[in-house]
Design an enzyme around this catalytic site. Structure first.
Site, PDB file in Angstrom:
ATOM      1  N   ALA A 155       0.792  -1.225   0.000  1.00  0.00           N
ATOM      2  CA  ALA A 155       0.000   0.000   0.000  1.00  0.00           C
ATOM      3  C   ALA A 155       0.829   1.282   0.000  1.00  0.00           C
ATOM      4  CB  ALA A 155      -0.958  -0.003   1.191  1.00  0.00           C
ATOM      5  N   CYS A 156       1.986   1.260   0.632  1.00  0.00           N
ATOM      6  CA  CYS A 156       2.811   2.473   0.703  1.00  0.00           C
ATOM      7  C   CYS A 156       3.526   2.771  -0.613  1.00  0.00           C
ATOM      8  CB  CYS A 156       3.817   2.376   1.839  1.00  0.00           C
ATOM      9  SG  CYS A 156       5.078   1.107   1.573  1.00  0.00           S
TER      10      CYS A 156
END
Length: 176
Positions: A155-156
């Site tokens: 996600a990052c």
């Protein structure tokens, strides 16, 4: 009628917490009774109502909200056959490795003597960090089982090991 099979599902505070809802649903469909324990940080990603609806049981969120005289985490430790934590953050892994019991989930884990399966999910650099690697090795020596993490996009925005295993893969590990 067969004896009930209770699984404690720990949900920690990572973006992969949304996948834990799918795991909960699959476990119920597979015939397990699922008791969810959520950390405060997990509630920032998924609500307890989601898990209460899927598991058909109240969600354990605090050491201080107990329905009767028995501390819920202690009673559950005598009832559950398995603890699965998905996602298992670096923070949770460190607490479990070092016996830190400061919330409902970690306190339950400290009282539980059954099979433990962790599905790690975190940034790849966190997974590769020496402290995390040491904690994972320590837990493996104690018999804790791991499923994942998988490699891929997280996600990052980073790529590498850190993606939580898919619910179906976790379910297969639980059944083995």
């Amino acid at each position: 009628m067969s004896e009930k099979r209770v699984i404690a599902l720990g949900v920690t505070g990572g973006i992969a917490a949304y996948k834990a809802a799918g795991l909960c649903s699959r476990l119920v469909k597979a015939g397990f009774e699922v008791q969810v324990l959520m950390t405060e940080n997990a509630e920032k990603f998924v609500t307890p109502l989601t898990f209460r609806t899927l598991s058909r049981r109240p969600v354990v969120r605090s050491l201080w909200e107990v329905p009767d005289w028995r501390p819920e985490h202690v009673a559950l430790a005598n009832e559950a056959e398995l603890l699965v934590v998905a996602p298992a953050t670096a923070n949770f892994i460190a607490k479990l490795a070092h016996g830190i019991a400061d919330d409902a989930l970690t306190t339950f884990a400290a009282t539980f003597n059954g099979r433990v399966v962790l599905a790690p999910a975190m940034n790849p650099e966190m997974w590769r960090h020496a402290a995390c690697a040491d904690n994972v090795e320590l837990l493996k020596k104690r018999g804790v089982e791991f499923v994942g993490p998988e490699c891929g996009h997280v996600a990052c925005g980073a790529d590498g090991p850190g993606r939580m295993a898919e619910p179906e893969k976790i379910l297969q590990k639980i059944k083995n």
